[in-house]
Design a protein around this motif. Structure first.
Motif, PDB file in Angstrom:
ATOM      1  N   THR A  94       0.834  -1.200   0.000  1.00  0.00           N
ATOM      2  CA  THR A  94       0.000   0.000   0.000  1.00  0.00           C
ATOM      3  C   THR A  94       0.869   1.250   0.000  1.00  0.00           C
ATOM      4  OG1 THR A  94      -1.773  -1.173   1.149  1.00  0.00           O
ATOM      5  CG2 THR A  94      -1.839   1.233   1.195  1.00  0.00           C
ATOM      6  N   HIS A  95       1.939   1.262   0.807  1.00  0.00           N
ATOM      7  CA  HIS A  95       2.846   2.414   0.790  1.00  0.00           C
ATOM      8  C   HIS A  95       3.515   2.574  -0.574  1.00  0.00           C
ATOM      9  CE1 HIS A  95       2.478   3.739   4.905  1.00  0.00           C
ATOM     10  NE2 HIS A  95       2.718   2.521   5.369  1.00  0.00           N
ATOM     11  N   TYR A  96       3.828   1.457  -1.213  1.00  0.00           N
ATOM     12  CA  TYR A  96       4.380   1.516  -2.568  1.00  0.00           C
ATOM     13  C   TYR A  96       3.374   2.183  -3.515  1.00  0.00           C
ATOM     14  CZ  TYR A  96       5.188  -0.131  -7.321  1.00  0.00           C
ATOM     15  OH  TYR A  96       5.329  -0.195  -8.684  1.00  0.00           O
ATOM     16  N   GLN A  97       2.106   1.792  -3.407  1.00  0.00           N
ATOM     17  CA  GLN A  97       1.083   2.396  -4.261  1.00  0.00           C
ATOM     18  C   GLN A  97       0.955   3.896  -4.002  1.00  0.00           C
ATOM     19  OE1 GLN A  97      -2.429  -0.575  -3.803  1.00  0.00           O
ATOM     20  NE2 GLN A  97      -2.520   0.215  -5.901  1.00  0.00           N
ATOM     21  N   ILE A  98       0.953   4.273  -2.731  1.00  0.00           N
ATOM     22  CA  ILE A  98       0.818   5.689  -2.382  1.00  0.00           C
ATOM     23  C   ILE A  98       1.976   6.494  -2.962  1.00  0.00           C
ATOM     24  CG2 ILE A  98       0.840   7.342  -0.467  1.00  0.00           C
ATOM     25  CD1 ILE A  98      -0.593   5.149   1.213  1.00  0.00           C
ATOM     26  N   GLU A  99       3.177   6.005  -2.809  1.00  0.00           N
ATOM     27  CA  GLU A  99       4.345   6.731  -3.318  1.00  0.00           C
ATOM     28  C   GLU A  99       4.354   6.792  -4.840  1.00  0.00           C
ATOM     29  OE1 GLU A  99       6.443   8.566  -1.517  1.00  0.00           O
ATOM     30  OE2 GLU A  99       5.025   8.034   0.093  1.00  0.00           O
ATOM     31  N   THR A 100       3.959   5.687  -5.476  1.00  0.00           N
ATOM     32  CA  THR A 100       3.871   5.691  -6.941  1.00  0.00           C
ATOM     33  C   THR A 100       2.847   6.716  -7.413  1.00  0.00           C
ATOM     34  OG1 THR A 100       4.478   3.349  -7.043  1.00  0.00           O
ATOM     35  CG2 THR A 100       3.382   4.277  -8.980  1.00  0.00           C
ATOM     36  N   TYR A 101       1.710   6.726  -6.766  1.00  0.00           N
ATOM     37  CA  TYR A 101       0.647   7.675  -7.121  1.00  0.00           C
ATOM     38  C   TYR A 101       1.126   9.120  -6.935  1.00  0.00           C
ATOM     39  CZ  TYR A 101      -3.616  10.411  -6.702  1.00  0.00           C
ATOM     40  OH  TYR A 101      -4.576  11.388  -6.852  1.00  0.00           O
ATOM     41  N   HIS A 121      -7.412  11.939  -5.724  1.00  0.00           N
ATOM     42  CA  HIS A 121      -8.125  11.045  -4.805  1.00  0.00           C
ATOM     43  C   HIS A 121      -7.623   9.620  -4.993  1.00  0.00           C
ATOM     44  CE1 HIS A 121     -11.336  10.171  -8.019  1.00  0.00           C
ATOM     45  NE2 HIS A 121     -10.877  11.342  -8.423  1.00  0.00           N
ATOM     46  N   LEU A 122      -7.308   9.012  -3.868  1.00  0.00           N
ATOM     47  CA  LEU A 122      -6.713   7.674  -3.853  1.00  0.00           C
ATOM     48  C   LEU A 122      -7.419   6.750  -2.862  1.00  0.00           C
ATOM     49  CD1 LEU A 122      -4.381   5.706  -4.644  1.00  0.00           C
ATOM     50  CD2 LEU A 122      -3.051   6.744  -2.785  1.00  0.00           C
ATOM     51  N   CYS A 123      -7.804   7.268  -1.706  1.00  0.00           N
ATOM     52  CA  CYS A 123      -8.279   6.420  -0.614  1.00  0.00           C
ATOM     53  C   CYS A 123      -9.726   5.973  -0.789  1.00  0.00           C
ATOM     54  CB  CYS A 123      -8.150   7.160   0.715  1.00  0.00           C
ATOM     55  SG  CYS A 123      -6.472   7.185   1.348  1.00  0.00           S
ATOM     56  N   ASN A 124      -9.931   4.678  -0.551  1.00  0.00           N
ATOM     57  CA  ASN A 124     -11.260   4.111  -0.398  1.00  0.00           C
ATOM     58  C   ASN A 124     -11.594   4.103   1.100  1.00  0.00           C
ATOM     59  OD1 ASN A 124      -9.441   2.163   0.432  1.00  0.00           O
ATOM     60  ND2 ASN A 124     -10.031   0.648  -1.080  1.00  0.00           N
ATOM     61  N   THR A 125     -12.663   3.401   1.507  1.00  0.00           N
ATOM     62  CA  THR A 125     -13.054   3.412   2.923  1.00  0.00           C
ATOM     63  C   THR A 125     -11.902   3.008   3.836  1.00  0.00           C
ATOM     64  OG1 THR A 125     -15.398   3.011   2.479  1.00  0.00           O
ATOM     65  CG2 THR A 125     -14.575   2.346   4.638  1.00  0.00           C
ATOM     66  N   SER A 126     -11.248   1.874   3.547  1.00  0.00           N
ATOM     67  CA  SER A 126     -10.153   1.425   4.407  1.00  0.00           C
ATOM     68  C   SER A 126      -8.964   2.368   4.331  1.00  0.00           C
ATOM     69  CB  SER A 126      -9.729   0.009   4.017  1.00  0.00           C
ATOM     70  OG  SER A 126     -10.775  -0.900   4.258  1.00  0.00           O
ATOM     71  N   GLY A 127      -8.768   2.994   3.189  1.00  0.00           N
ATOM     72  CA  GLY A 127      -7.708   3.986   3.070  1.00  0.00           C
ATOM     73  C   GLY A 127      -7.972   5.203   3.938  1.00  0.00           C
ATOM     74  N   ILE A 128      -9.238   5.630   3.993  1.00  0.00           N
ATOM     75  CA  ILE A 128      -9.616   6.757   4.852  1.00  0.00           C
ATOM     76  C   ILE A 128      -9.217   6.461   6.297  1.00  0.00           C
ATOM     77  CG2 ILE A 128     -11.587   7.989   5.857  1.00  0.00           C
ATOM     78  CD1 ILE A 128     -13.012   7.605   3.137  1.00  0.00           C
ATOM     79  N   ILE A 129      -9.520   5.247   6.733  1.00  0.00           N
ATOM     80  CA  ILE A 129      -9.300   4.856   8.129  1.00  0.00           C
ATOM     81  C   ILE A 129      -7.827   4.587   8.424  1.00  0.00           C
ATOM     82  CG2 ILE A 129      -9.801   3.042   9.821  1.00  0.00           C
ATOM     83  CD1 ILE A 129     -12.573   2.788   8.337  1.00  0.00           C
ATOM     84  N   ASN A 130      -7.140   3.911   7.514  1.00  0.00           N
ATOM     85  CA  ASN A 130      -5.787   3.410   7.812  1.00  0.00           C
ATOM     86  C   ASN A 130      -4.649   4.269   7.275  1.00  0.00           C
ATOM     87  OD1 ASN A 130      -6.900   1.139   9.090  1.00  0.00           O
ATOM     88  ND2 ASN A 130      -7.035   0.018   7.150  1.00  0.00           N
ATOM     89  N   TYR A 131      -4.903   5.135   6.304  1.00  0.00           N
ATOM     90  CA  TYR A 131      -3.811   5.885   5.672  1.00  0.00           C
ATOM     91  C   TYR A 131      -4.152   7.374   5.559  1.00  0.00           C
ATOM     92  CZ  TYR A 131      -2.030   1.258   4.653  1.00  0.00           C
ATOM     93  OH  TYR A 131      -1.563  -0.034   4.786  1.00  0.00           O
ATOM     94  N   HIS A 185      -4.907  11.072   2.123  1.00  0.00           N
ATOM     95  CA  HIS A 185      -6.254  11.594   1.840  1.00  0.00           C
ATOM     96  C   HIS A 185      -6.258  12.585   0.668  1.00  0.00           C
ATOM     97  CE1 HIS A 185      -7.897  10.676   6.171  1.00  0.00           C
ATOM     98  NE2 HIS A 185      -7.685   9.584   5.445  1.00  0.00           N
ATOM     99  N   PHE A 186      -5.168  13.291   0.464  1.00  0.00           N
ATOM    100  CA  PHE A 186      -5.043  14.269  -0.624  1.00  0.00           C
ATOM    101  C   PHE A 186      -6.232  15.235  -0.626  1.00  0.00           C
ATOM    102  CE2 PHE A 186      -2.471  10.584  -1.930  1.00  0.00           C
ATOM    103  CZ  PHE A 186      -1.236  11.210  -2.035  1.00  0.00           C
ATOM    104  N   GLU A 187      -6.718  15.626  -1.814  1.00  0.00           N
ATOM    105  CA  GLU A 187      -7.788  16.632  -1.845  1.00  0.00           C
ATOM    106  C   GLU A 187      -9.186  16.021  -1.736  1.00  0.00           C
ATOM    107  OE1 GLU A 187      -4.248  18.008  -2.853  1.00  0.00           O
ATOM    108  OE2 GLU A 187      -5.226  16.865  -4.467  1.00  0.00           O
ATOM    109  N   MET A 188      -9.303  14.717  -1.986  1.00  0.00           N
ATOM    110  CA  MET A 188     -10.613  14.070  -1.918  1.00  0.00           C
ATOM    111  C   MET A 188     -10.431  12.601  -1.579  1.00  0.00           C
ATOM    112  SD  MET A 188     -13.829  14.340  -4.594  1.00  0.00           S
ATOM    113  CE  MET A 188     -13.158  13.418  -5.988  1.00  0.00           C
ATOM    114  N   VAL A 189     -11.423  12.014  -0.920  1.00  0.00           N
ATOM    115  CA  VAL A 189     -11.439  10.570  -0.653  1.00  0.00           C
ATOM    116  C   VAL A 189     -12.734   9.988  -1.212  1.00  0.00           C
ATOM    117  CG1 VAL A 189      -9.999  10.740   1.416  1.00  0.00           C
ATOM    118  CG2 VAL A 189     -12.514  10.863   1.622  1.00  0.00           C
ATOM    119  N   ARG A 190     -12.710   8.680  -1.433  1.00  0.00           N
ATOM    120  CA  ARG A 190     -13.904   7.974  -1.933  1.00  0.00           C
ATOM    121  C   ARG A 190     -14.351   6.971  -0.874  1.00  0.00           C
ATOM    122  NH1 ARG A 190     -10.024   7.203  -5.863  1.00  0.00           N
ATOM    123  NH2 ARG A 190     -10.001   4.957  -5.467  1.00  0.00           N
TER     124      ARG A 190
END
Length: 368
Positions: free
Chosen positions: A178-185, A203-213, A217-222
């Motif tokens: 997940t950290h690899y994905q975040i850094e790549t993004y 926007h990158l985070c889904n529900t679990s991303g909102i809670i765990n990362y 969150h950047f400018e928007m979450v899903r």
């Protein structure tokens, strides 16, 4: 709450508001919120759910396919609607109904630009989808130069958003990925933003991303499943309220002698004198055959009763031996206390599959 008299999916909009507010509490006040209402709002009702979320001042919606977005527009929804998996045959309708396409490949980018130009659009909003490791949809990082060249050659579209999708944000064993994905993004989106010379919504985070990362969150979450009451962990589930409760009634009670059988292919055989009940819903209603053969259970007057034999198209049978009940009594398949997650897990599937499978022929009842 009043006794139901037929198979009914109760949709609690107060629970939806609770979940929305809980997830919002995880965010800064500047972070925009996108509500995912695809698949009939995860098996409930997309228009009613979207209306409530608009009332709660959500910023964006997302659907999977164009027709779902058109349904929202016809239902009076005016907030931006992102179509996550648009098909080129629908591009004219996307523009006609002011929907926002996810642009995820060279083919899609070229064809949407052509459609936007044909409709004489100027700066029509699009969101670029990046593939950061889910390997489902999205531009690979080495395609950035191609994207920028295409955008440079037209004024018909403008990048309103840049997004990607986390593959395993709920799984603590996959934190490194997940950290690899975040850094790549971050790297690829920043490269695009620098070339554009303006800053789209990221926007990158889904529900679990909102809670765990929270750092992602950047400018928007899903949020999708979280809105409907599931946090992808037992701890988070306690803080959310399931929006949907599936209830039905006992149609008929049978008293079996030892050795008698129930249902198609005689898949249940009574090992002793047994009392069974037939319920008026089956795999045509979304309770698939995987839930039969005593893999999971329903609740009858506070007692658990296993689903026995094969689930039929329009009916299923349960073992109510030792349970005090009568024909017409209410039966709960899942809801606030009896979790859809447990119901699904017992049969080897997930809550997402269960709740999105509930047939449109099942009556919807809204609790405001």
């Amino acid at each position: 709450m009043a006794q139901i008299h037929e198979t009914t999916l109760e949709i609690d909009l107060k629970a939806l508001a609770h979940n929305y507010n809980y997830l919002s509490s995880k965010l800064s006040s500047a972070t925009k919120k996108l509500g995912v209402v695809k698949a009939f709002a995860y098996g409930s009702d997309s228009v009613e759910i979207a209306k409530k979320l608009e009332e709660l001042e959500i910023d964006f919606f997302a659907v999977a396919y164009t027709q779902e977005g058109i349904t929202l527009r016809k239902g009076g929804i005016r907030k931006p609607i992102l179509v996550l998996h648009p098909q080129s045959t629908n591009f004219d309708e996307i523009i006609q109904h002011c929907l926002t396409p996810s642009i995820y490949s060279k083919f899609v980018l070229e064809h949407f630009i052509a459609s936007a130009e044909a409709h004489k659009q100027n700066h029509y909003p699009i969101h670029l989808k990046l593939n950061t490791g889910l390997n489902r949809l999205g531009f690979d990082p080495d395609e950035v130069n191609y994207i920028l060249q295409q955008l440079k050659n037209t004024s018909s579209v403008k990048v309103e958003g840049i997004f990607s999708h986390l593959a395993a944000s709920e799984d603590p064993n996959e934190k490194d990925f997940t950290h690899y994905q975040i850094e790549t993004y971050k790297k690829v989106s920043e490269e695009i933003i620098e070339a554009l010379n303006y800053k789209p919504i990221r926007h990158l985070c889904n529900t679990s991303g909102i809670i765990n990362y929270p750092e992602a969150h950047f400018e928007m979450v899903r949020t999708g499943i979280g809105l409907y009451g599931f946090g992808n962990s037992a701890e988070e589930d306690k803080k959310l309220i399931p929006v949907a409760s599936l209830k039905t009634i006992v149609s008929q009670i049978h008293h079996l002698k030892k050795g008698e059988t129930v249902g198609y292919n005689r898949k249940f055989k009574a090992e002793k004198d047994t009392k069974t009940a037939t319920l008026p819903l089956g795999h045509a209603d979304g309770i698939n055959r995987i839930y039969g053969m005593q893999k999971t259970n329903v609740e009858v007057n506070g007692k658990l009763a296993p689903i026995i034999g094969n689930v039929c198209m329009d009916m299923l049978m349960i073992d109510i031996t030792g349970i005090d009940c009568k024909e017409g009594d209410e039966v709960i398949l899942f809801g606030k206390e009896k979790s859809a997650e447990n119901f699904a897990n017992n049969a080897g599937t997930i809550s997402y599959e269960l709740i999105t499978s509930i047939s449109q022929r099942v009556k919807r009842k809204f609790i405001y």
